[in-house]
Enzyme design. Sequence first.
Site, short mmCIF file in Angstrom:
data_model
loop_
_atom_site.label_atom_id
_atom_site.label_comp_id
_atom_site.label_asym_id
_atom_site.label_seq_id
_atom_site.Cartn_x
_atom_site.Cartn_y
_atom_site.Cartn_z
N GLU A 95 0.85 -1.20 0.00
CA GLU A 95 0.00 0.00 0.00
C GLU A 95 0.88 1.24 0.00
O GLU A 95 1.94 1.24 0.59
CB GLU A 95 -0.85 0.06 1.28
CG GLU A 95 -1.74 -1.12 1.49
CD GLU A 95 -2.12 -1.30 2.96
OE1 GLU A 95 -2.06 -0.31 3.72
OE2 GLU A 95 -2.46 -2.42 3.34
N LYS A 125 2.14 4.67 1.46
CA LYS A 125 2.17 5.17 2.84
C LYS A 125 1.79 6.64 2.80
O LYS A 125 2.55 7.50 2.37
CB LYS A 125 3.57 5.00 3.43
CG LYS A 125 3.66 5.40 4.89
CD LYS A 125 5.00 5.01 5.48
CE LYS A 125 5.07 5.27 6.97
NZ LYS A 125 4.99 6.67 7.33
N ASP A 139 0.98 10.38 3.85
CA ASP A 139 1.65 11.30 4.77
C ASP A 139 0.61 12.23 5.39
O ASP A 139 0.42 13.36 4.98
CB ASP A 139 2.68 12.12 3.98
CG ASP A 139 3.71 12.73 4.90
OD1 ASP A 139 3.67 12.45 6.11
OD2 ASP A 139 4.55 13.49 4.40
N TYR A 169 -6.48 1.75 6.41
CA TYR A 169 -5.47 0.74 6.09
C TYR A 169 -5.45 -0.46 7.04
O TYR A 169 -4.65 -1.35 6.85
CB TYR A 169 -4.08 1.36 5.95
CG TYR A 169 -3.63 2.22 7.11
CD1 TYR A 169 -3.42 1.67 8.38
CD2 TYR A 169 -3.40 3.57 6.93
CE1 TYR A 169 -3.01 2.46 9.43
CE2 TYR A 169 -2.97 4.37 7.98
CZ TYR A 169 -2.78 3.81 9.24
OH TYR A 169 -2.37 4.59 10.27
N LYS A 175 10.61 3.76 2.77
CA LYS A 175 10.46 5.21 2.60
C LYS A 175 11.00 5.70 1.26
O LYS A 175 11.99 5.20 0.75
CB LYS A 175 11.20 5.94 3.74
CG LYS A 175 10.71 5.58 5.13
CD LYS A 175 9.35 6.17 5.42
CE LYS A 175 9.44 7.62 5.79
NZ LYS A 175 9.52 7.89 7.21
N CYS A 198 16.98 47.70 -11.64
CA CYS A 198 16.83 46.40 -12.31
C CYS A 198 18.20 45.79 -12.60
O CYS A 198 19.06 46.46 -13.21
CB CYS A 198 16.05 46.60 -13.60
SG CYS A 198 16.00 45.16 -14.64
N CYS A 203 18.59 45.89 -16.68
CA CYS A 203 18.71 47.10 -17.49
C CYS A 203 19.05 48.35 -16.68
O CYS A 203 19.29 49.40 -17.26
CB CYS A 203 17.43 47.34 -18.29
SG CYS A 203 16.07 47.93 -17.30
N CYS A 257 10.36 46.06 -12.64
CA CYS A 257 11.32 46.90 -13.35
C CYS A 257 10.51 47.88 -14.17
O CYS A 257 9.56 47.49 -14.85
CB CYS A 257 12.18 46.04 -14.27
SG CYS A 257 12.99 47.00 -15.54
N CYS A 310 13.99 47.23 -21.27
CA CYS A 310 14.63 46.16 -20.51
C CYS A 310 14.71 44.86 -21.32
O CYS A 310 13.70 44.38 -21.83
CB CYS A 310 13.84 45.92 -19.22
SG CYS A 310 14.52 44.58 -18.23
S1 IVH Z 1 0.02 0.29 8.90
C1 IVH Z 1 0.96 -1.76 12.78
N1 IVH Z 1 -0.41 1.30 6.54
O1 IVH Z 1 2.55 5.26 9.01
C2 IVH Z 1 0.91 -1.08 11.51
N2 IVH Z 1 0.43 2.71 8.22
O2 IVH Z 1 5.02 4.64 10.75
C3 IVH Z 1 0.26 0.22 11.58
N3 IVH Z 1 0.72 5.03 7.53
O3 IVH Z 1 1.33 5.86 12.18
C4 IVH Z 1 0.40 1.08 10.42
N4 IVH Z 1 0.00 4.78 5.47
O4 IVH Z 1 -0.12 6.65 10.32
C5 IVH Z 1 0.02 1.53 7.79
N5 IVH Z 1 -0.89 2.09 4.40
C6 IVH Z 1 -0.47 2.30 5.65
C7 IVH Z 1 -0.06 3.59 6.07
C8 IVH Z 1 0.40 3.74 7.38
C9 IVH Z 1 0.45 5.64 6.37
C10 IVH Z 1 1.27 5.72 8.74
C11 IVH Z 1 0.49 5.45 9.98
C12 IVH Z 1 1.46 5.07 11.05
C13 IVH Z 1 2.78 5.31 10.40
C14 IVH Z 1 3.73 4.22 10.79
#
Ligand code: IVH
Length: 677
Positions: free
Chosen positions: A117, A119, A121, A229, A318, A412, A415, A430, A436
Amino acid sequence: MSQDFQAASEEANSLRTAIEDHNYRYYVLDDPSVPDAEYDRLMQRLRQLEAQFPDLITPESPTQRVGAMPSDSFTTVEHRLPMLSLDNAFEEQDLVDFDRRVRDRLKREEEVTYCCEPKLDGIAISIWYEDGRLTRGVTRGDGASGEDITQNVKTVANIPLKLRGEGYPKTLEVRGEIYLPRAAFDSFNKKALEKGEKPFVNPRNAAAGSLRQLDPRITATRALEMCCYSVGFVEDGELPGSHRQILEKLKEWGLKINPLTEVVTGAEACLEYYRSILEQRDGLAYDIDGVVFKVNDLELQQELGFVSRAPRWAIAHKFPAQEEMTVLQAVDFQVGRTGAVTPVARLNPVFVGGVTVSNATLHNMDEIRRLDLHVGDTVVIRRAGDVIPQVVSVVKDKRPENAAEIERPGTCPVCGSDIVQLEGEAVARCSGGLYCAAQQKEAIKHFASRKAMDIDGLGDKLVDILIEKELISTPASLFTLRAADIAALERMGQKSAENLIAALEKAKETTLPRFIFALGIREVGEATAKTLANHFGSLDKLQQASVEELEAVQDIGPVSAGHIKSFFEQSHNLETIEELRAHGVQWPDIELASREGLPLDGQSVVVTGTLESMTRDEAKDLLVALGAKAAGSVSAKTSFLVAGEKAGSKLAKAEQLGVQVYNEEQFLAKVKEWQGS
Ligand code: IVH
């Protein structure tokens, strides 16, 4: 129960079903079924019914998302099951090692199946459903306990207040991320800056800040979304045996899961997934900071268990960070094609968002002041999506003693003309205009365009080529072109060269409004050029006009007046005009209607405040028709002031100077008198 109520209740129920269906298709399936206007109509009708019959309101009604009053603080609640974090992989090898550890622990050689999945932010959230109804929303906090933000969670449009379908457990805790999509973040920040308020540093901070609001009505305006998730606590109900199947169930019940979720087998396939999502990253509608791999089979997950605060069955891989720190070495000022002077940060090169960044835009001086930026500062740089890198904040603790303040140059860098910044404008420009080099190309294209000098056959492409070949550099230099030079250019024959020379000759005979427009003065479009031409009658008069005289012209405000004034103050611009005249560019002056014999001939008048019977411009027109000159500000030379309601400083000034003041009634009586004379 009255019949009306019965009928209303049935209608409300069917409206709610329809609205929930639309929400589901829109937010979860990403496949809207009706236009927004139709959705709005359904909501409107439901609100109407609920207002008429308040007994119809249920806590899950789609109208009840923003019902709650602001609170003083959030209460802390303990998580039934701790909200864990994830171990991180930064290199491909880290992921290969993770997979090795998983297989060693499970004592198996065959490859493991993972659910992959993105991740997100954002902010981790736990939401609770009892009998399918949303009862609680809690932040992750420290993992053991978080804050109860139920009222704010309810305002997140894609979180169902009621689960769909059937088969969900009696008690169900769902976990996921609440985030602010990039487009919503950008538009929020744009508005904040326009209002002079502090923008958010990045979408994650924006999501956190929005969820931390004590007034849910504010949260409701922020266009937050949730993507789920995993599940947490479950009671009285069965869930399927793999992570992927659980996500599918959540989707069936109306919760959003990430459509980029995939099940793959083996570490190599995980790495392929990682690369593919990294490639898509910039184009996504939201920020992600990596991907998460989870052992798909729940039995295997159990077997693997946890170590300290993270599961052994999952890892976050990451992406390169989108924010990094570096040092600001210098600030340069660049001149754009419209003359806008933009500060640019020169940085110690830093790898951020997948590329090496050594420059970042700083927009304008206001932005530099807002950031309190000094040369030598350590700054946080952000490069997300395809957006140009931004300086998001200054790390004040790291400011060296010799950090230098940043000042905009007075002239400027291209020029040497003065840089002017008009009051109320964030952008400095300018004033070199036609002179210019940074602005030449645009100035010449504008000069030649149909509504300006109308030089037939001189299109944008040809202007580019002529500048590139150094055959022209200013509008005046166009008239030095020779047919032989043009004919020698690629794809230009003798005939088209001659045509262009003929068109240039023809363009020399122009009109005053066209010429004024062709000068490319900021804020002076075609209509304004005409107004100015008709008001002043000649270029000389326009050139000599004071700011007050300019402001007295209908539709000319202080900003345009300032631009016009500063344009004619630049000697380069005057020289360009002289050169053009020397090449034979000419126009007839416009004869101004004679004011002689009119009752207000020779009088200078000012109109201020709100009039009841006409607008201020109408009053000015009336006075001008009677022979007066309408001025923008009061001085000792003012003959009289017409002051409507809410007149302010101009009235005070007139009184102070002893200038005659007429209120609206007196003014109208006077008009009758003048008209009769
Ligand atoms: S699973 C025990 N899945 O990442 C597993 N976390 O560093 C729990 N996060 O605090 C997390 N996308 O907020 C999981 N697809 C995803 C995620 C995800 C973002 C965040 C989550 C967690 C942090 C973990």
